[in-house]
Design a protein around this motif. Structure first.
Motif, PDB file in Angstrom:
ATOM      1  N   VAL A 157       0.878  -1.171   0.000  1.00 45.32           N
ATOM      2  CA  VAL A 157       0.000   0.000   0.000  1.00 45.32           C
ATOM      3  C   VAL A 157       0.914   1.220   0.000  1.00 45.32           C
ATOM      4  O   VAL A 157       1.765   1.360   0.882  1.00 45.32           O
ATOM      5  N   VAL A 158       0.794   2.043  -1.030  1.00 47.97           N
ATOM      6  CA  VAL A 158       1.696   3.179  -1.196  1.00 47.97           C
ATOM      7  C   VAL A 158       0.974   4.457  -0.801  1.00 47.97           C
ATOM      8  O   VAL A 158      -0.049   4.803  -1.384  1.00 47.97           O
ATOM      9  N   GLN A 159       1.528   5.130   0.195  1.00 48.79           N
ATOM     10  CA  GLN A 159       0.929   6.372   0.686  1.00 48.79           C
ATOM     11  C   GLN A 159       1.707   7.565   0.134  1.00 48.79           C
ATOM     12  O   GLN A 159       2.932   7.609   0.241  1.00 48.79           O
ATOM     13  N   PHE A 160       0.987   8.535  -0.450  1.00 49.67           N
ATOM     14  CA  PHE A 160       1.628   9.753  -0.952  1.00 49.67           C
ATOM     15  C   PHE A 160       1.389  10.875   0.042  1.00 49.67           C
ATOM     16  O   PHE A 160       0.241  11.230   0.323  1.00 49.67           O
ATOM     17  N   GLU A 161       2.494  11.420   0.556  1.00 42.41           N
ATOM     18  CA  GLU A 161       2.409  12.422   1.617  1.00 42.41           C
ATOM     19  C   GLU A 161       2.789  13.809   1.095  1.00 42.41           C
ATOM     20  O   GLU A 161       3.854  13.966   0.495  1.00 42.41           O
ATOM     21  N   VAL A 162       1.928  14.781   1.340  1.00 39.12           N
ATOM     22  CA  VAL A 162       2.169  16.163   0.896  1.00 39.12           C
ATOM     23  C   VAL A 162       1.665  17.104   1.995  1.00 39.12           C
ATOM     24  O   VAL A 162       0.604  16.849   2.567  1.00 39.12           O
ATOM     25  N   PRO A 163       2.401  18.195   2.294  1.00 39.11           N
ATOM     26  CA  PRO A 163       1.917  19.146   3.308  1.00 39.11           C
ATOM     27  C   PRO A 163       0.556  19.740   2.928  1.00 39.11           C
ATOM     28  O   PRO A 163       0.286  19.963   1.744  1.00 39.11           O
ATOM     29  N   ARG A 164      -0.258  19.981   3.932  1.00 42.38           N
ATOM     30  CA  ARG A 164      -1.646  20.417   3.722  1.00 42.38           C
ATOM     31  C   ARG A 164      -1.771  21.689   2.858  1.00 42.38           C
ATOM     32  O   ARG A 164      -2.599  21.755   1.948  1.00 42.38           O
ATOM     33  N   GLU A 165      -0.921  22.702   3.119  1.00 42.24           N
ATOM     34  CA  GLU A 165      -1.028  23.977   2.356  1.00 42.24           C
ATOM     35  C   GLU A 165      -0.775  23.713   0.873  1.00 42.24           C
ATOM     36  O   GLU A 165      -1.399  24.327   0.009  1.00 42.24           O
ATOM     37  N   GLU A 166       0.152  22.796   0.602  1.00 43.35           N
ATOM     38  CA  GLU A 166       0.469  22.467  -0.791  1.00 43.35           C
ATOM     39  C   GLU A 166      -0.722  21.756  -1.453  1.00 43.35           C
ATOM     40  O   GLU A 166      -1.019  21.991  -2.621  1.00 43.35           O
ATOM     41  N   LEU A 167      -1.413  20.920  -0.699  1.00 42.94           N
ATOM     42  CA  LEU A 167      -2.595  20.227  -1.241  1.00 42.94           C
ATOM     43  C   LEU A 167      -3.638  21.232  -1.690  1.00 42.94           C
ATOM     44  O   LEU A 167      -4.159  21.154  -2.808  1.00 42.94           O
ATOM     45  N   VAL A 168      -3.956  22.180  -0.804  1.00 47.14           N
ATOM     46  CA  VAL A 168      -4.997  23.159  -1.122  1.00 47.14           C
ATOM     47  C   VAL A 168      -4.568  23.986  -2.322  1.00 47.14           C
ATOM     48  O   VAL A 168      -5.350  24.230  -3.236  1.00 47.14           O
ATOM     49  N   ARG A 169      -3.284  24.384  -2.341  1.00 46.07           N
ATOM     50  CA  ARG A 169      -2.775  25.181  -3.468  1.00 46.07           C
ATOM     51  C   ARG A 169      -2.950  24.405  -4.787  1.00 46.07           C
ATOM     52  O   ARG A 169      -3.473  24.924  -5.761  1.00 46.07           O
ATOM     53  N   ARG A 170      -2.539  23.145  -4.777  1.00 40.19           N
ATOM     54  CA  ARG A 170      -2.646  22.325  -5.999  1.00 40.19           C
ATOM     55  C   ARG A 170      -4.089  22.148  -6.430  1.00 40.19           C
ATOM     56  O   ARG A 170      -4.415  22.235  -7.606  1.00 40.19           O
ATOM     57  N   LEU A 171      -4.971  21.885  -5.463  1.00 39.61           N
ATOM     58  CA  LEU A 171      -6.370  21.608  -5.804  1.00 39.61           C
ATOM     59  C   LEU A 171      -7.041  22.842  -6.391  1.00 39.61           C
ATOM     60  O   LEU A 171      -7.820  22.746  -7.339  1.00 39.61           O
ATOM     61  N   LEU A 172      -6.720  24.013  -5.834  1.00 39.48           N
ATOM     62  CA  LEU A 172      -7.320  25.244  -6.348  1.00 39.48           C
ATOM     63  C   LEU A 172      -6.838  25.522  -7.767  1.00 39.48           C
ATOM     64  O   LEU A 172      -7.570  26.065  -8.589  1.00 39.48           O
ATOM     65  N   GLU A 173      -5.611  25.100  -8.055  1.00 43.60           N
ATOM     66  CA  GLU A 173      -5.032  25.311  -9.376  1.00 43.60           C
ATOM     67  C   GLU A 173      -5.615  24.371 -10.423  1.00 43.60           C
ATOM     68  O   GLU A 173      -5.695  24.699 -11.596  1.00 43.60           O
ATOM     69  N   ARG A 174      -6.021  23.188  -9.977  1.00 39.99           N
ATOM     70  CA  ARG A 174      -6.364  22.104 -10.901  1.00 39.99           C
ATOM     71  C   ARG A 174      -7.659  22.350 -11.675  1.00 39.99           C
ATOM     72  O   ARG A 174      -7.760  22.028 -12.859  1.00 39.99           O
ATOM     73  N   GLY A 175      -8.678  22.874 -10.981  1.00 40.45           N
ATOM     74  CA  GLY A 175      -9.895  23.275 -11.661  1.00 40.45           C
ATOM     75  C   GLY A 175     -10.814  22.175 -12.145  1.00 40.45           C
ATOM     76  O   GLY A 175     -11.511  22.336 -13.148  1.00 40.45           O
ATOM     77  N   ARG A 176     -10.851  21.007 -11.488  1.00 41.31           N
ATOM     78  CA  ARG A 176     -11.857  19.994 -11.803  1.00 41.31           C
ATOM     79  C   ARG A 176     -13.184  20.499 -11.247  1.00 41.31           C
ATOM     80  O   ARG A 176     -13.192  21.338 -10.345  1.00 41.31           O
ATOM     81  N   SER A 177     -14.326  19.990 -11.751  1.00 42.14           N
ATOM     82  CA  SER A 177     -15.607  20.593 -11.343  1.00 42.14           C
ATOM     83  C   SER A 177     -15.888  20.386  -9.854  1.00 42.14           C
ATOM     84  O   SER A 177     -16.628  21.145  -9.249  1.00 42.14           O
TER      85      SER A 177
END
Ligand code: AMP
Length: 184
Positions: A111-131
């Motif tokens: 089981v492979v877990q991908f770890e990213v800091p929370r602020e970076e997650l929000v930044r990436r998600l806001l950039e991505r623009g899926r509906s």
């Protein structure tokens, strides 16, 4: 033969890594989110059931989800291995997956877990623009991850490989492949 489950919060790059890793490892990439989105796009009965949950950032009920995944995992191409992305997302789903694998004489490799800091997650998600990437939905999906999905890390502790997923896509892929090689 490799059978992997990928775990990580929305925005961790799990889908991107899954696509690349499935090429490297020559196994199908099975994404529950993609399966739902295909069903929604094709307006199937399953898609109609799932749509409101995706639109709200909530998990689709297990009766719908488990059966969809069971069918996909027992398709012929998955017999030689798979990379499962987005399922299981709860410990009851992990029990269901364990059952499907046992019925078919299969075992998970890791089981492979991908770890990213929370602020970076929000930044990436806001950039991505899926509906389903509006700010409110992002917050909801991150909360659902923390409460529903994070317990899987304990559940799978014997099989867990944690990858630092902060950095360029190719570097993260190399880290994952290296960690998998070190294990086998
Ligand atoms: P994803 O593409 O993995 O981020 O999934 C998008 C959405 O699909 C989620 O927010 C859920 O609404 C739904 N979904 C995907 N996988 C599951 C699952 N294993 N159980 C329940 N709902 C899921």
């Amino acid at each position: 033969m490799v059978r992997l489950v990928l775990v990580g919060p929305p925005g961790a790059g799990k889908g991107t890594q899954a696509a690349v890793l499935s090429e490297h490892l020559a196994v199908p990439h099975i994404s529950s989110g993609d399966l739902f989105r295909e069903n929604i796009d094709n307006v199937t009965p399953l898609g109609k059931e799932a749509k409101s949950y995706l639109d709200a950032g909530e998990l689709v009920p297990d009766e719908v989800t488990n059966e969809m995944v069971r069918q996909r995992l027992t398709a012929t191409d998955a017999a030689e291995g798979f990379l499962l992305d987005g399922f299981p997302r709860t410990t009851p789903q992990a029990d269901v997956l364990g059952g499907i694998l046992a019925e078919n004489g299969m075992q998970l490799t890791a089981v492979v877990q991908f770890e990213v800091p929370r602020e970076e997650l929000v930044r990436r998600l806001l950039e991505r623009g899926r509906s389903d990437d509006t700010e409110e939905l992002i917050r909801r999906r991150l909360d659902v991850y923390d409460s529903e999905t994070a317990p899987l890390l304990d559940y799978y502790q014997d099989k867990l490989i944690t990858i630092d997923a902060f950095g360029p896509v190719e570097e993260v892929t190399s880290r994952a492949l290296e960690a998998l090689r070190a294990r086998s």
